[in-house]
Design a protein around this motif. Structure first.
Motif, PDB file in Angstrom:
ATOM      1  N   PRO A 165     -28.447  31.594  77.662  1.00 35.89           N
ATOM      2  CA  PRO A 165     -29.334  30.500  78.643  1.00 35.89           C
ATOM      3  C   PRO A 165     -28.809  28.915  79.113  1.00 35.89           C
ATOM      4  O   PRO A 165     -28.837  28.664  80.254  1.00 35.89           O
ATOM      5  CB  PRO A 165     -30.396  30.686  78.004  1.00 35.89           C
ATOM      6  N   LEU A 166     -27.848  28.811  78.244  1.00 35.94           N
ATOM      7  CA  LEU A 166     -27.214  27.053  78.621  1.00 35.94           C
ATOM      8  C   LEU A 166     -26.530  27.783  79.872  1.00 35.94           C
ATOM      9  O   LEU A 166     -26.738  26.975  80.864  1.00 35.94           O
ATOM     10  CB  LEU A 166     -27.099  26.782  77.382  1.00 35.94           C
ATOM     11  N   LEU A 167     -25.761  28.193  79.844  1.00 37.66           N
ATOM     12  CA  LEU A 167     -24.392  28.513  81.139  1.00 37.66           C
ATOM     13  C   LEU A 167     -25.412  28.580  82.505  1.00 37.66           C
ATOM     14  O   LEU A 167     -25.116  28.251  83.112  1.00 37.66           O
ATOM     15  CB  LEU A 167     -23.405  29.258  80.799  1.00 37.66           C
ATOM     16  N   LEU A 168     -26.369  29.665  82.130  1.00 37.64           N
ATOM     17  CA  LEU A 168     -27.060  30.636  83.186  1.00 37.64           C
ATOM     18  C   LEU A 168     -27.910  29.475  83.884  1.00 37.64           C
ATOM     19  O   LEU A 168     -27.886  28.848  85.178  1.00 37.64           O
ATOM     20  CB  LEU A 168     -28.012  31.445  82.758  1.00 37.64           C
ATOM     21  N   GLY A 169     -28.872  28.526  83.282  1.00 36.48           N
ATOM     22  CA  GLY A 169     -29.235  27.225  83.735  1.00 36.48           C
ATOM     23  C   GLY A 169     -28.464  26.431  84.566  1.00 36.48           C
ATOM     24  O   GLY A 169     -28.717  26.222  85.246  1.00 36.48           O
ATOM     25  N   LEU A 170     -27.258  26.324  84.190  1.00 39.62           N
ATOM     26  CA  LEU A 170     -26.689  25.017  84.970  1.00 39.62           C
ATOM     27  C   LEU A 170     -25.140  25.901  85.705  1.00 39.62           C
ATOM     28  O   LEU A 170     -24.957  24.480  86.237  1.00 39.62           O
ATOM     29  CB  LEU A 170     -25.585  24.852  83.887  1.00 39.62           C
ATOM     30  N   SER A 171     -25.706  27.492  85.937  1.00 33.53           N
ATOM     31  CA  SER A 171     -23.997  27.406  86.947  1.00 33.53           C
ATOM     32  C   SER A 171     -24.995  27.926  88.659  1.00 33.53           C
ATOM     33  O   SER A 171     -25.698  28.893  88.291  1.00 33.53           O
ATOM     34  CB  SER A 171     -23.659  28.623  86.221  1.00 33.53           C
ATOM     35  N   TRP A 172     -24.171  27.798  89.615  1.00 36.48           N
ATOM     36  CA  TRP A 172     -24.801  28.439  90.579  1.00 36.48           C
ATOM     37  C   TRP A 172     -24.190  29.758  91.207  1.00 36.48           C
ATOM     38  O   TRP A 172     -23.837  29.800  91.876  1.00 36.48           O
ATOM     39  CB  TRP A 172     -24.782  27.634  91.617  1.00 36.48           C
ATOM     40  N   THR A 173     -22.860  30.657  90.384  1.00 34.33           N
ATOM     41  CA  THR A 173     -22.278  31.307  90.625  1.00 34.33           C
ATOM     42  C   THR A 173     -22.324  32.554  90.426  1.00 34.33           C
ATOM     43  O   THR A 173     -22.257  32.327  89.100  1.00 34.33           O
ATOM     44  CB  THR A 173     -20.176  30.642  90.954  1.00 34.33           C
ATOM     45  N   PRO A 174     -22.446  33.737  91.029  1.00 31.45           N
ATOM     46  CA  PRO A 174     -22.792  34.658  90.521  1.00 31.45           C
ATOM     47  C   PRO A 174     -21.363  35.200  88.998  1.00 31.45           C
ATOM     48  O   PRO A 174     -22.056  35.608  88.296  1.00 31.45           O
ATOM     49  CB  PRO A 174     -22.444  35.569  91.749  1.00 31.45           C
ATOM     50  N   TRP A 175     -20.096  35.106  89.305  1.00 35.25           N
ATOM     51  CA  TRP A 175     -19.337  35.250  88.182  1.00 35.25           C
ATOM     52  C   TRP A 175     -19.376  34.867  86.694  1.00 35.25           C
ATOM     53  O   TRP A 175     -19.829  35.268  85.908  1.00 35.25           O
ATOM     54  CB  TRP A 175     -18.181  35.611  88.572  1.00 35.25           C
ATOM     55  N   LEU A 176     -20.453  33.152  87.281  1.00 33.10           N
ATOM     56  CA  LEU A 176     -20.493  32.728  86.219  1.00 33.10           C
ATOM     57  C   LEU A 176     -21.999  33.333  85.358  1.00 33.10           C
ATOM     58  O   LEU A 176     -21.832  33.811  83.764  1.00 33.10           O
ATOM     59  CB  LEU A 176     -21.001  31.322  86.153  1.00 33.10           C
ATOM     60  N   TRP A 177     -23.011  33.682  86.350  1.00 32.07           N
ATOM     61  CA  TRP A 177     -23.824  34.542  85.734  1.00 32.07           C
ATOM     62  C   TRP A 177     -23.794  36.201  85.346  1.00 32.07           C
ATOM     63  O   TRP A 177     -24.252  36.575  84.185  1.00 32.07           O
ATOM     64  CB  TRP A 177     -24.951  34.955  87.119  1.00 32.07           C
ATOM     65  N   ILE A 178     -22.550  36.840  85.930  1.00 33.06           N
ATOM     66  CA  ILE A 178     -21.968  37.626  85.228  1.00 33.06           C
ATOM     67  C   ILE A 178     -21.613  37.481  83.546  1.00 33.06           C
ATOM     68  O   ILE A 178     -21.801  38.394  83.024  1.00 33.06           O
ATOM     69  CB  ILE A 178     -20.960  38.395  86.070  1.00 33.06           C
ATOM     70  N   ALA A 179     -21.027  36.613  83.736  1.00 38.11           N
ATOM     71  CA  ALA A 179     -20.573  36.422  82.786  1.00 38.11           C
ATOM     72  C   ALA A 179     -21.571  35.139  81.587  1.00 38.11           C
ATOM     73  O   ALA A 179     -21.157  36.326  80.609  1.00 38.11           O
ATOM     74  CB  ALA A 179     -18.898  35.081  82.453  1.00 38.11           C
ATOM     75  N   SER A 180     -22.731  35.529  81.903  1.00 36.41           N
ATOM     76  CA  SER A 180     -23.274  34.339  80.843  1.00 36.41           C
ATOM     77  C   SER A 180     -23.893  36.132  80.562  1.00 36.41           C
ATOM     78  O   SER A 180     -23.842  36.140  79.214  1.00 36.41           O
ATOM     79  CB  SER A 180     -24.297  33.639  81.133  1.00 36.41           C
ATOM     80  N   SER A 181     -24.238  36.860  81.040  1.00 32.12           N
ATOM     81  CA  SER A 181     -25.255  38.115  80.483  1.00 32.12           C
ATOM     82  C   SER A 181     -24.114  39.220  79.756  1.00 32.12           C
ATOM     83  O   SER A 181     -24.317  39.301  79.441  1.00 32.12           O
ATOM     84  CB  SER A 181     -25.211  39.050  81.771  1.00 32.12           C
ATOM     85  N   LEU A 182     -22.856  39.309  79.952  1.00 29.25           N
ATOM     86  CA  LEU A 182     -21.709  39.865  79.546  1.00 29.25           C
ATOM     87  C   LEU A 182     -22.023  38.938  77.976  1.00 29.25           C
ATOM     88  O   LEU A 182     -21.837  40.009  76.864  1.00 29.25           O
ATOM     89  CB  LEU A 182     -20.354  40.051  80.385  1.00 29.25           C
TER      90      LEU A 182
END
Length: 447
Positions: free
Chosen positions: A296-313
């Motif tokens: 949740p911390l990285l997801l809330g701060l990030s705006w790029t799709p590859w960071l969302w994918i990495a966060s979820s993974l």
């Protein structure tokens, strides 16, 4: 591990079958109503009653045995599926039927889960508990990946009845396998078992008393209360935030969610293979810290799709390690004959934060945080997180991540907790168990 692997494989198929059926039912509810509120209510009804009844389920598990309790749970869940199937085939299925069935199914799921966790130590040696629980943790991400795909294909080719029939077949198959697998049962004197029916109320309190008289178990329970609360916030807000930041890109959302499921499968496979080589509390604390930051911390701060994918993974990958080690700690330190009552109490206490998080997340975002991002002009908060509801959603996710991280750091300050949870050496004499509750006896301090 052979007996456990046989039982586990059929229970895994049953979990995937149930996930497929649930996916199909939610699509049916959406097609019939078009209401997200009705869907949320269905989810809540399937969760809350099961948590409330967990102590009773635990007491029943200790009386009838974990193997019989799993069979009862499988049988009851098969009955609910059969009921939905019959109503659908006769054209009488309505949404309110599913609400009633969801309550019953939630209670039976609670019985099944508590019994399954108590069954594992009877099938594997103590040194392999983390590995066994890692295999069990494959069920959730496996269902997340396979259930939507399988359900979507089946619904496209057939209809809801075929999906429900598949779920029913997996229940029956899992029950038949468990019937033929020899499973030892903790030795309990017959007279004591008969007497215990007369002190059912004391049994309901036994699990709570056991937990609260062990400081490390209380600390571990509090840690997972926070983890579940943070997880509920993350579960509720991940999809809205991605949709708002991606311009309603449904394909991207699917990739992000699939990455979480793939991470869960990968993490479960790794834990199943090498999880027993690590200290259990290291897996719990380390995994929770990584999951809070990368989730949740990285997801809330990030705006790029590859960071969302990495966060979820990453968040999906560490969760099996955390849960597997957590289950192994409880299975090692609670006597087998008392695990049902203790696990039932633990489930109620630790997971009560799930419905709490789900209930407050919407009002907090809509009525508390969103005005903060609407009424103020552009500032560092809006620049970093976004404006209006986007910023409010992101802020609550950041809060969830920081909450989990702070909880881990506080837990690490306890030397007793850091050293807690390792298996008793093979052949060693375990600490004595607290006595069973009677009409005249109290309960001694547990191990």
């Amino acid at each position: 591990m052979r007996r456990f692997s046989l039982v586990w494989s059929t229970q895994l198929m049953s979990a995937i079958g149930s996930g497929t059926a649930w996916f199909a039912i939610t699509l049916w509810v959406w097609a019939e109503s078009g209401s997200a509120t009705l869907f949320a209510m269905l989810t809540l009804l399937s969760l809350a009653p099961g948590l409330a009844m967990a102590p009773i389920a635990g007491a029943l598990v200790d009386r009838i045995g974990s193997r019989v309790a799993v069979l009862v749970g499988d049988g009851a869940l098969a009955i609910t599926t059969s009921t939905v199937l019959t109503l659908y085939l006769t054209g009488n299925l309505e949404i309110w039927h599913l609400y009633v069935i969801a309550v019953f199914e939630g209670v039976m799921e609670s019985l099944h889960l508590v019994a399954y966790m108590a069954l594992v130590p009877l099938l594997v040696v103590e040194e392999r508990l983390v590995r066994a629980n890692g295999m069990i943790s494959l069920a959730s991400p496996g269902a997340e990946i396979l259930a939507p795909a399988l359900g979507g294909v089946l619904l496209a080719l057939t209809d809801l009845s075929v999906v429900l029939l598949l779920d029913l077949v997996t229940f029956v198959f899992a029950a038949l396998v468990l019937l033929v697998v020899r499973t030892p049962r903790p030795a309990v004197a017959e007279g004591e078992r008969r007497r215990s029916w007369a002190v059912f109320r004391a049994d309901l309190l036994f699990g709570f008393a056991y937990i609260f008289r062990s400081r490390p178990l209380v600390l571990l329970l509090l840690l997972f209360f926070v983890l579940n609360f943070s997880g509920a916030i993350s579960y509720a807000l991940t999809t809205p935030l991605i949709m708002m930041r991606s311009g309603d890109d449904q394909a991207l959302l699917g990739v992000v969610l699939a990455a979480g499921g793939a991470g869960g499968v990968l993490g479960a496979l790794v834990v199943s293979a090498v999880g027993d080589r690590f200290r259990r509390m290291t897996l719990v604390l380390g995994g929770m810290a990584v999951g809070s930051v990368a989730g949740p911390l990285l997801l809330g701060l990030s705006w790029t799709p590859w960071l969302w994918i990495a966060s979820s993974l990453v968040a999906g990958a560490v969760l099996p390690a955390v849960n597997s080690a957590y289950q192994a700690i409880w299975q090692s330190h609670v006597p087998e004959r008392q695990q049902g009552r203790v696990f039932g109490a633990r489930r109620l206490l630790a997971q009560s934060s799930l419905p709490l998080g789900l209930l407050i997340v919407g009002p907090v975002v809509d009525y508390v945080l969103t005005p903060l991002f609407t009424d103020t002009g552009p500032g560092i908060g809006v620049t970093l997180l976004g404006g209006d509801k986007t910023g409010a959603t992101a802020l609550f996710l950041v809060f969830a991540g920081l909450l989990g991280l702070v909880a881990v750091l506080l837990a690490m300050t306890s030397a007793r907790l850091r050293e807690f949870g390792e298996p008793v050496a093979t052949g060693a004499v375990k600490a004595s168990e607290p006595p069973e509750p009677t009409d005249h006896e109290g309960m001694s301090t547990p191990r």
